[in-house]
Design a protein around this motif. Structure first.
Motif, short mmCIF file in Angstrom:
data_model
loop_
_atom_site.label_atom_id
_atom_site.label_comp_id
_atom_site.label_asym_id
_atom_site.label_seq_id
_atom_site.Cartn_x
_atom_site.Cartn_y
_atom_site.Cartn_z
N LYS A 15 0.84 -1.20 0.00
CA LYS A 15 0.00 0.00 0.00
C LYS A 15 0.87 1.24 0.00
N MET A 16 0.35 2.30 -0.60
CA MET A 16 0.99 3.61 -0.57
C MET A 16 -0.12 4.64 -0.57
N GLU A 17 -0.27 5.36 0.55
CA GLU A 17 -1.32 6.37 0.63
C GLU A 17 -1.00 7.39 1.72
N PHE A 18 -1.54 8.59 1.56
CA PHE A 18 -1.39 9.62 2.58
C PHE A 18 -2.39 9.36 3.69
N ARG A 19 -1.95 9.52 4.93
CA ARG A 19 -2.81 9.43 6.10
C ARG A 19 -2.73 10.74 6.84
N GLU A 20 -3.86 11.20 7.34
CA GLU A 20 -3.92 12.51 7.98
C GLU A 20 -4.75 12.44 9.25
N ASN A 21 -4.33 13.20 10.27
CA ASN A 21 -5.15 13.40 11.46
C ASN A 21 -5.04 14.88 11.86
N THR A 48 1.14 12.08 6.93
CA THR A 48 2.32 11.30 6.56
C THR A 48 1.95 10.38 5.41
N MET A 49 2.94 9.86 4.72
CA MET A 49 2.67 8.86 3.69
C MET A 49 2.97 7.48 4.27
N TYR A 50 1.97 6.61 4.24
CA TYR A 50 2.13 5.23 4.71
C TYR A 50 2.50 4.35 3.53
N LEU A 51 3.59 3.58 3.69
CA LEU A 51 4.04 2.68 2.63
C LEU A 51 4.26 1.29 3.19
N ASN A 52 3.77 0.28 2.49
CA ASN A 52 4.00 -1.11 2.88
C ASN A 52 4.49 -1.87 1.66
N SER A 53 5.61 -2.58 1.81
CA SER A 53 6.24 -3.24 0.68
C SER A 53 5.57 -4.54 0.27
N GLY A 54 4.56 -5.00 1.03
CA GLY A 54 3.85 -6.21 0.65
C GLY A 54 4.64 -7.47 0.94
N ASP A 55 4.78 -8.36 -0.04
CA ASP A 55 5.46 -9.64 0.22
C ASP A 55 5.82 -10.32 -1.10
N TRP A 56 6.59 -11.43 -0.97
CA TRP A 56 6.92 -12.28 -2.12
C TRP A 56 6.36 -13.68 -1.91
N ILE A 57 5.18 -13.72 -1.26
CA ILE A 57 4.43 -14.96 -1.10
C ILE A 57 3.25 -14.95 -2.07
N GLU A 58 2.49 -13.85 -2.03
CA GLU A 58 1.30 -13.73 -2.88
C GLU A 58 1.33 -12.53 -3.80
#
Length: 279
Positions: free
Chosen positions: A207-213, A218-228
């Motif tokens: 995932k890559m998206e801006f999160r705000e409160n 901030t920009m949230y980034l998750n690299s995912g995986d090499w399983i699926e």
């Protein structure tokens, strides 16, 4: 000879080398398509929880060899520890040549602060009930093995691949809520500490998206995986993007010819003997 893409930073996580679910050949293909300045391994690269002497195929050794070759050729390799490779945490803040092991990392990227960590410290199931989490890990691996057989059969019939575990996770409200809570806790903390980017793994959800409160964003980034998902994060020209192997339209790269032709005993020797360049 194919031209490799120059990437300032490449981030991979949740490879789970040593398990049946790991797609090492696809990962090796990706690694051989890029020329990174910095490679960040954001946890769960080697799955120590489910490690078995009976299963560590040649393709998995090739991934380790490729990472070591990166380091030997001047690429900065940063291994951030995760829960499945937590035994490495006893070696945190140590370096061998261009390879360093850390629990977390902060980088200044073109004037913006980026915070990297695996993410398991925010997972209650891992912190407070480790044996349950490990049991879940074995169950997940079994599900992946079943899914591999299912997809082999579907491909023989000319049908589209199907992800059993993703379907199950997406359909369970508790899992969806956990992911939402996980992302909120991480991004709230990143905002509180003034980080422009927060980069993690652990939940196998790219995932890559801006999160705000009310305190900022901030920009949230998750690299995912090499399983699926077969995904990585790349930073270049002051921008982040999610690389998706399944959507890559470029001609596929295969393993470096030197690695491709190496015998198993030679691969093991290359990995266990420290390269002179790393001394």
């Amino acid at each position: 000879m194919k031209t490799k893409r120059k990437v300032e930073i490449a981030v991979i996580s949740d490879v789970h080398l040593g398990t049946y679910g790991c797609n090492a050949i696809q990962l090796l293909t990706y690694l051989n398509s890029i020329n990174p300045r910095k490679l960040i391994l954001n946890g769960d690269i080697i799955d120590v929880w489910q490690f078995s002497k009976r299963y560590f195929p040649k393709s998995h050794l090739k991934v380790i060899k490729k990472i070591m070759d990166f380091a030997a050729n001047g690429v900065e390799v940063i291994y951030i520890t995760g829960n499945h490779d937590e035994m490495l945490r006893k070696f945190s803040d140590t370096s061998i040549g261009n390879i360093s092991i850390v629990d977390k990392l902060v980088l200044n990227l073109d004037g913006k602060k980026a915070w990297f960590f695996h993410g398991d410290v925010f997972d209650i199931s891992v912190q407070n009930a480790k044996w349950i989490a490990k049991l879940g890990g074995y169950g997940y691996d079994l599900l992946i093995l079943l899914n591999r057989f299912t997809n082999w059969f579907l491909e023989k019939l000319g049908r589209e691949r199907y992800s059993l575990s993703k379907k199950i996770k997406d359909s369970v409200k508790g899992a969806v809520k956990f992911i939402d809570d996980y992302e909120k806790v991480i991004t709230d903390l990143a905002i509180e500490n003034g980080y422009d980017y927060v980069v993690c793994g652990h939940i196998h959800q790219p995932k890559m998206e801006f999160r705000e409160n009310k305190n900022g964003k901030t920009m949230y980034l998750n690299s995912g995986d090499w399983i699926e998902n077969f995904t990585a994060l790349e930073y270049q020209f002051k921008r982040w993007k999610i690389y998706n192997y399944n959507n890559d339209k470029l001609s596929p790269f295969f393993a470096d010819e030197q690695i491709k032709e190496m015998e198993l005993k030679d691969l093991i020797a290359a990995i266990t003997i420290v390269d002179k360049k790393q001394k």
